[in-house]
Design a protein around this motif. Sequence first.
Motif, PDB file in Angstrom:
ATOM      1  N   ASP A  47       0.864  -1.186   0.000  1.00 22.78           N
ATOM      2  CA  ASP A  47       0.000   0.000   0.000  1.00 22.78           C
ATOM      3  C   ASP A  47       0.898   1.233   0.000  1.00 22.78           C
ATOM      4  N   GLU A 100      -0.455   4.537   1.032  1.00 23.87           N
ATOM      5  CA  GLU A 100      -0.844   4.607   2.444  1.00 23.87           C
ATOM      6  C   GLU A 100      -2.329   4.934   2.611  1.00 23.87           C
ATOM      7  N   GLY A 117      -4.397   2.825   3.898  1.00 22.96           N
ATOM      8  CA  GLY A 117      -4.876   2.111   5.072  1.00 22.96           C
ATOM      9  C   GLY A 117      -5.492   0.794   4.659  1.00 22.96           C
ATOM     10  N   GLU A 142      -9.414   0.714   3.560  1.00 24.44           N
ATOM     11  CA  GLU A 142      -9.697   1.385   2.298  1.00 24.44           C
ATOM     12  C   GLU A 142      -8.991   0.689   1.134  1.00 24.44           C
ATOM     13  N   SER A 163       3.206  -2.022   4.407  1.00 33.27           N
ATOM     14  CA  SER A 163       3.465  -0.591   4.410  1.00 33.27           C
ATOM     15  C   SER A 163       4.776  -0.362   3.669  1.00 33.27           C
TER      16      SER A 163
END
Length: 697
Positions: free
Chosen positions: A584, A587, A589, A592, A607
């Motif tokens: 992701d 970012e 989350g 989402e 991350s």
Amino acid sequence: MISTAIRVARVGSAAELAAAVLMMLGYPGLMAAALVPSAPAFAAAAAVTYLADLYLHRKGSRLIGLLSKVRAGLSTRFLVRELLLILLLARLDLSQEPVFYAAIACFTVFFGLQAPHGALATLIGKRRQMPVVTRNVDMASRLRIPDAPPRLLLRGATVKMLHLDLAAVVGLLVCALTDSVRPGYVGIAVTLGLGALYVLALVPHLRGRRLPPRAPKVLAAVSAWLREYRPETVLYFSGSDDSAYQVNMWLETMEQMEARPLILLRERTVLEKMAPTSVPVICVPGGIHLMNLDLSMVRVALYCANVGKNIHLLRVPTMKHVFIGHGDSDKAASVNPFTKAYDEVWVAGRAGRDRYAIADVGIRDEDVVEVGRPQLAPIAAAQDGPPQDRIPTVLYAPTWEGWDDNPGNTSLILAGENIVTRLLAAEPPVRVLYKHHPFTGNRSAKAATAHRRITALIKKAAAQRAADPRFTADPAAQAKAKAELTRLKARLDGLSLAFDERADEAVTSRDGIVDVRKHEEAARLRAEWNETYWRSFPSFEHRVITGAGPRLYDCFNASEAMVSDISSVVSDFIASGKPYAVTDSAELGAEEFRRQNTAVRAAVLLSNSAVELDQLLDAVRDPGADPLAKDRKELKEYLLGPDQPTSLERFDTALTDLALKAEARNVGQESHGAVTMDPLDGPPDDEAELPKGVTAV
């Protein structure tokens, strides 16, 4: 600074940029040398401009086109050099000598020869250009297509003709250096003689018996072949040459389907980039020519891209039209409203159906058919338990940076080094395979830098592991495998299915029939090469995978897990059922990110620090304790459909069902006495295509 200039100019290398700079600096040098005057300096500057120009043409550099756009085209460059040579002769007090006027006359006549030479070369090229270019179609028995002119005459004809001035330039420079006029006259005679001979050599190739038949006869022959072959399903494609992969991914499916197939292309450049296939291929650049072909026996047309030229076939009502796409992902392009134009939309699994329902772009649920992804058949399913004969392998396959600076495009820039560093330091150890997207670094210097650093990290770790006594190799077995690779490559090269590079499109249409035996043998050898490749180095060795082989799916099969980004790569890997992680980088989350991207619902989410990689490695080491195993199985069926019946069987069933609907429609029209559209009635204007804003997806 140099890398920025290369990227802005979109040239292939620093050498090309250097050659262009040298060439352009050479002309002020020529002027200065002519004004001084200095014949040796002029000769040196002229040599630089000639050699740099020739190098850029040999490389096919994009800079050649850019120079033409700024009014520094090829003819201009040669003319300026010749005018400056005349200036040099005048400054050397040779303006009263007959050789001076002979030089002026020479260059005047020489440039006068450019017009007939250019006209002849263009006419021959145009007349030998076929209205329909074919592969695997028997044209030789239907048309008399003569051999192409000698490659020496037409390939780079303009460049070759202009370079004939070299004899005059060298002769006149020798004259300037030695005060002997004889070399000047000899050079002038050679330049004019060779120029005239070049023009005369082209003339015979415009005779009727050396040219292919004209369009009506070619179209009639192709239509006659179509009536004999009677294709039932057509794969239709239009796009730029760099989108040829979109049709290539369907070639194997087309070869295996039960319905009699035909591939219909609209651009010659795509045909040139298309992989070898045993399926008949017809390339019809003109919309009018397309509508003059007899396609009345076709019942299903398949489209793998949404482009304006699709309308030229979509307007034919006697066949059913299906959008099959060229990938399966959650990108917005996967639910393009243009798709309403087709009778049906075929998706891989339930996810594709839901995607259209959620997007609400006008696609009716009853028009969506789930057929799986036939291209994924080569992907092997996950094995029970970790590998017994080697350490586990993790594939890192990031996508490229895309056309904008959205940090969610690729993990390479923000997370790539962290991912690779953690994988290389993992204990118990794993092997890392790194296969980057071929477009990586094309647009972003940061992506190119990250790629170089990751490559260096992996190569350094591979060297350290090779020296680690914990890891033992079998040099004899690897040497044997490498020798086998060399043998297989030689056999593949000898079995090349490529057409003679000296042939033009008329000859390749005449002779372009793939030997099915060779085609099947090449496929077998490629599979053998792939199996041997993995034995040619230690099973613990970290590896950067570049080039055409091994392919991405081969890397899937050699790995126990994968780290990637949001792209069709993830959707394809899900077919294996193996653990995978997705970064992701934007970012968003976890909640989402999963909401926006169906394919990550069973993934380990990373991350940019990649600290979550331990979850992926734990799943690799102990598959029985993998908390996402059940989710992956459910997601696989949701995205790609059930394993049985196979995707190809479902694809064939969908073809059969839709062909019956097309036949029923046509019979119904005949029973009602309706007049169906005649393909020869009202051919479309090529300019009546959809707006340029409608692009391939």
